[in-house]
Design a protein around this motif. Sequence first.
Motif: not given
Length: 340
Positions: A59-60, A63, A94-95, A97-98, A101
């Motif tokens: 995830a990081e 992001r 993950n996409t 969440a990014a 953000a």
Amino acid sequence: MTSTALILGATGGFGSETAQALHRHGWQIRALHRNPKRAAKQTADMPFIDWVKGDAMNAEDVRAAAVSADIIVHAVNPPGYRNWAGTVVPMIDNTIAAAKAAGVRILLPGTVYNYGPDTFPLLAETSPQNPQTRKGKIRAEMERRLHEASKEGVSVLILRAGDFFGGRNAGNNWFGQGLVKPGKPVRSVTYPGPHHIGHAWAYLPDMAETAALLLMRANELSTFESFHFGGHWLEQGIEMADAIRYAARKPDLPVKRLPWFALTMLSPFVETFREMREMRYLWKKPVKLDNSKLTAFLGHEPHTPLDVAVRATLSELRCIDVADPRTTAPANAAFTKGTI
């Protein structure tokens, strides 16, 4: 200011073609890969890509790569259908969440896996998603999560199509894995379904250009938008075998049936065969995509003639040599469909 696209899966079929299409329209292209040097070699014909080291399962990493981007193209899938259950949903999370953000839109290439026989033979954007397979349920869950994210302000664009073929990475699909053998001259064509059942195909360069055209008018799209790409609808599905024989300049090539029985017997031991077998239902009934919403919005759908698209695909797969005059169609050549 120039827009920037972050592409997850840029070495794959849809990802690489979308990178090329967006670049033609003036976008800057950034792509995530665990090994940027190897990825750059794989896409040597696209030196404009800015490769960033990272993993779509982290995830990081996603992001960080999405910072200052305008869109995330989520075109990443496990090769050979491997471990969908363990990777596909975490990657879309993950996409999402990014995108939250960074405040960017998500573009997803959709599939017909999401639908069950209750919606056949014509799929509209409003058709209910009642998947009957594991992969279909996973794809429907991906879109459900995207829809929920759109309620929280994440803009989403889904472009749905039939079976992919063509482009720079032409092998990871039914055409390249089932109908012909990459890297070998065409000596026969294997066809997975009944000859008379219609089938929808999406030539990836056309689909990618469609995605680029939609994004050029992103300010006219709703927060959650879905379009169906018509592509090449073949009323008699066996027309694809005809097109391959025509492109190879071998009209008498034998057409073989896919050995579904063998795939069934081997599926406990070969994950790819097991996952291919699950999709057999899509070859038993016609499944056509209604692209009227798309054509009303764009005014047209990019469309390469079937004979040209198939010849280019066979060339990319190294099944024919387009420099050979016997495999190059004259400009006024007639194309006869459905001759088998």
